[in-house]
Design an enzyme around this catalytic site. Sequence first.
Site, PDB file in Angstrom:
ATOM      1  CG  ASP A 112      -1.725   1.188   1.453  1.00  0.00           C
ATOM      2  OD1 ASP A 112      -1.457   2.199   0.784  1.00  0.00           O
ATOM      3  OD2 ASP A 112      -2.637   1.149   2.304  1.00  0.00           O
TER       4      ASP A 112
ATOM      5  CD  GLN B 193      -0.819   8.538   4.086  1.00  0.00           C
ATOM      6  OE1 GLN B 193      -0.134   9.538   3.860  1.00  0.00           O
ATOM      7  NE2 GLN B 193      -2.127   8.610   4.262  1.00  0.00           N
TER       8      GLN B 193
ATOM      9  CB  CYS C 206      -9.364   4.713   7.946  1.00  0.00           C
ATOM     10  SG  CYS C 206     -10.573   5.930   7.466  1.00  0.00           S
TER      11      CYS C 206
HETATM   12  N1  C6P Z   1      -5.817   7.586   4.346  1.00  0.00           N
HETATM   13  C1  C6P Z   1      -5.948   9.383   5.959  1.00  0.00           C
HETATM   14  O1  C6P Z   1      -6.403  10.443   6.387  1.00  0.00           O
HETATM   15  P1  C6P Z   1      -7.915   6.323  -0.682  1.00  0.00           P
HETATM   16  O2  C6P Z   1      -9.027   6.787   0.218  1.00  0.00           O
HETATM   17  O3  C6P Z   1      -8.328   5.139  -1.503  1.00  0.00           O
HETATM   18  O4  C6P Z   1      -7.315   7.435  -1.476  1.00  0.00           O
HETATM   19  O5  C6P Z   1      -6.726   5.854   0.286  1.00  0.00           O
HETATM   20  C2  C6P Z   1      -6.955   4.858   1.246  1.00  0.00           C
HETATM   21  C3  C6P Z   1      -5.751   4.672   2.092  1.00  0.00           C
HETATM   22  C4  C6P Z   1      -5.062   3.478   2.014  1.00  0.00           C
HETATM   23  N2  C6P Z   1      -3.939   3.260   2.708  1.00  0.00           N
HETATM   24  C5  C6P Z   1      -3.422   4.186   3.529  1.00  0.00           C
HETATM   25  C6  C6P Z   1      -2.156   3.902   4.261  1.00  0.00           C
HETATM   26  C7  C6P Z   1      -4.077   5.411   3.664  1.00  0.00           C
HETATM   27  O6  C6P Z   1      -3.567   6.330   4.476  1.00  0.00           O
HETATM   28  C8  C6P Z   1      -5.279   5.661   2.950  1.00  0.00           C
HETATM   29  C9  C6P Z   1      -6.036   6.933   3.132  1.00  0.00           C
HETATM   30  C10 C6P Z   1      -6.415   8.882   4.612  1.00  0.00           C
HETATM   31  O7  C6P Z   1      -5.106   8.741   6.571  1.00  0.00           O
HETATM   32  C11 C6P Z   1      -7.905   8.888   4.514  1.00  0.00           C
HETATM   33  S1  C6P Z   1      -8.665   7.724   5.574  1.00  0.00           S
END
Ligand code: C6P
Length: 404
Positions: free
Chosen positions: A199, A202, A363
């Site tokens: 993933d 970040q 999350c």
């Molecule tokens: N974290 C945060 O504020 P999306 O929503 O599909 O663009 O990304 C999801 C996602 C997946 N993996 C990691 C490690 C993430 O940090 C995130 C998204 C945001 O931390 C929104 S919850």
Amino acid sequence: MYDINKVRADFPILSRTVYGKPLVYLDNAATTQKPREVVDAIVNEYYSVNANVHRGVHFLSQQATDLHEEAREKVRSFINAKSTNEIIFTRGTTEGLNLVCSSFTEEFMEPGDEVIVSVMEHHSNIVPWQLQAAKKGIAIRVIPMNDKGELLLDEYKKLFTEKTKIVSVTQVSNVLGTINPVKEMIRIAHQHGVPVMVDGAQSTPHFKVDMQDMDCDFFAFSGHKMYGPTGVGVLYGKESWLDKLPPYQGGGEMIESVSFEKTVFEKLPFKFEAGTPDYVATNGLAKAIDYITRLGMDNIAAHESELTKYCMQEMQKIDGMRIFGQSAYKDAVVSFLVGDIHHLDMGTLLDRLGIAVRTGHHCAQPLMISLGIQGTVRASFGLYNTKEEIDVLIAGIKRVSKMF
Ligand code: C6P
């Protein structure tokens, strides 16, 4: 080398005020602001190019298709993938993770087979596996961490069994900021003949990632976290794996021929891109990649690392401060609590001072459970943040702390 005032001038939103105070935007891990050239590219495409891609023989469709496919090549080069066949456009990290989870489980996992994830995963790398666990009876194994928020590699090694079919881990924690040693973790998994999904939500905004050097099998990230538009992301997959996975969704774009008797799927990457893609956003993402590449990923990383160190150093001086995530390998994220002040109170009061931070479980509720807390306040930095903004944050935290 890195003219921060010039950089900030590229982001019109940074000069606005909230509650009459200058905006201090420290919620970059949730989403980043967009430089003018990204927004301009989006507006210009809608004004002067807009047409559906891969479908029309007409001029505009050709032009829109060219922009869309040039974006794919730009992404390929940005992450150093071998081929554009390995670049699947998605809606974001979440969709990329769900795609692999769903297609991989369907093709390669039997009831009782296992996936290894880590304790610091975002829900989007937990819930899709749980959905498959309910459907197909697969099991989820979890890599634990130490008090600094670092994964325990010895424990990780012990998790591999005959039943381990895939590892799925985050490169950087969105709560702790820990940069996980994914290259080493991939090497270990490959010794067991197990593929790895990373993933990259970040990591991609903050430092250079290199698919061939990392040798991961799948890698997902989002455009909006790296100064690009919302609604677009990328799934990288090694061609040899993507070839073997069944499509995730069916529809237009992803087929070569369809009859009621039989459908032949398109070749890569289109096999995984059912329906009209957000071709304006892919062009916007390409412009964001141009922007950060021009600044230099190493310069961005150095700038943000300085901000993170400064923030940690100043925060540690505050009475009652608890910082979650103390690894030496830490990215532009600082999660904290002060005394028994509720994270929501701290976040709401900081907001009144013009400081945008995120509060809550981010999350990552399983991580909160393992930390024994409900949530944190999180400041996360981007390429345009300054030490002066961190000073405003620190002063804000002190002011709020005094109120309790
Ligand atoms: N974290 C945060 O504020 P999306 O929503 O599909 O663009 O990304 C999801 C996602 C997946 N993996 C990691 C490690 C993430 O940090 C995130 C998204 C945001 O931390 C929104 S919850």
